[in-house]
Scaffold this active site. Sequence first.
Site, PDB file in Angstrom:
ATOM      1  N   HIS A  48      14.305  10.103  -8.307  1.00  0.00           N
ATOM      2  CA  HIS A  48      14.629  10.638  -9.631  1.00  0.00           C
ATOM      3  C   HIS A  48      15.951  11.377  -9.465  1.00  0.00           C
ATOM      4  O   HIS A  48      16.086  12.183  -8.533  1.00  0.00           O
ATOM      5  CB  HIS A  48      13.541  11.597 -10.125  1.00  0.00           C
ATOM      6  CG  HIS A  48      12.188  10.968 -10.147  1.00  0.00           C
ATOM      7  ND1 HIS A  48      11.845   9.967 -11.024  1.00  0.00           N
ATOM      8  CD2 HIS A  48      11.095  11.162  -9.377  1.00  0.00           C
ATOM      9  CE1 HIS A  48      10.602   9.587 -10.788  1.00  0.00           C
ATOM     10  NE2 HIS A  48      10.122  10.292  -9.793  1.00  0.00           N
ATOM     11  N   GLU A  77       0.824  -1.223   0.000  1.00  0.00           N
ATOM     12  CA  GLU A  77       0.000   0.000   0.000  1.00  0.00           C
ATOM     13  C   GLU A  77       0.851   1.263   0.000  1.00  0.00           C
ATOM     14  O   GLU A  77       0.435   2.303   0.513  1.00  0.00           O
ATOM     15  CB  GLU A  77      -0.952   0.056   1.210  1.00  0.00           C
ATOM     16  CG  GLU A  77      -1.977  -1.046   1.274  1.00  0.00           C
ATOM     17  CD  GLU A  77      -3.144  -0.841   0.320  1.00  0.00           C
ATOM     18  OE1 GLU A  77      -3.064   0.016  -0.568  1.00  0.00           O
ATOM     19  OE2 GLU A  77      -4.131  -1.577   0.456  1.00  0.00           O
ATOM     20  N   CYS A  95       2.406   3.170   4.663  1.00  0.00           N
ATOM     21  CA  CYS A  95       1.086   3.015   5.283  1.00  0.00           C
ATOM     22  C   CYS A  95       1.220   2.325   6.631  1.00  0.00           C
ATOM     23  O   CYS A  95       2.071   1.459   6.793  1.00  0.00           O
ATOM     24  CB  CYS A  95       0.232   2.179   4.346  1.00  0.00           C
ATOM     25  SG  CYS A  95      -1.382   1.837   5.004  1.00  0.00           S
TER      26      CYS A  95
END
Lengths: 139, 139
Positions: B68, B62, B83
């Site tokens: 990047h 989840e 989560c």
Amino acid sequence: METYSRHIISELSGCNSDYLEDTDKIREIIINAAISANAEVREVAVHKFSPQGVSGVVVIAESHLSIHTWPEVGYAAIDIFTCGTTTKPQEACKYLAEQLEADEIYQTEIKRGIPGQNGRFFHQKANESRSVGGVSQPR
Amino acid sequence: METYSRHIISELSGCNSDYLEDTDKIREIIINAAISANAEVREVAVHKFSPQGVSGVVVIAESHLSIHTWPEVGYAAIDIFTCGTTTKPQEACKYLAEQLEADEIYQTEIKRGIPGQNGRFFHQKANESRSVGGVSQPR
């Protein structure tokens, strides 16, 4: 490559729970959302959780789009991170909200990769919004 | 499944540019970062861009972790979304900063999926920090 990026963070409420549980649907709409943002799709990863929920991530050029769903409460957490000036992350968010039949969008946009002093980078909140049924609401 | 999630947004500056350009290194450290956060890795997608830069995403339960990179300026944009209460996203961020030899971490933590009124969900900034060489700095 320009470091400046836009990151849109959205909570989508009141979504169609059947869609939030449907792996094929999630895969299809996250790819189309990336395309609607004028982004090129490079990699896609979708995973179904037990007992409920789907996570999906699309890698786009120097960027990504992700979704995590909680079908039991009609909720999806969305992130759209786009680099440069040609992509339109708001379009992707709008598309996802429409496809999932969300009735509330709680959203913050953050500017990422802002060049600061001495070659350092920072981020900054750009704007925030809440809309119900497409109508802007106070937060 | 609990909707409450923690989302850590970090700009890492002054990183080792060779590492930021190395697809195998990025794959290895994002998987280990997820493990260091006490998360279970489900899917991994890494993509190398031309002329420079790598994007990597790990789908965890989840949740996700993304990077990047812009090797030409020693910069990496990091997102760690976890989560529930058993994962430790700060550990993953710390691990990535160490492995990439970042000398500045500019970070904001956002609470996601907070239940509001009428079954709606929102997010809220939890805290923010900037540290140089491991020492806390004003933002």
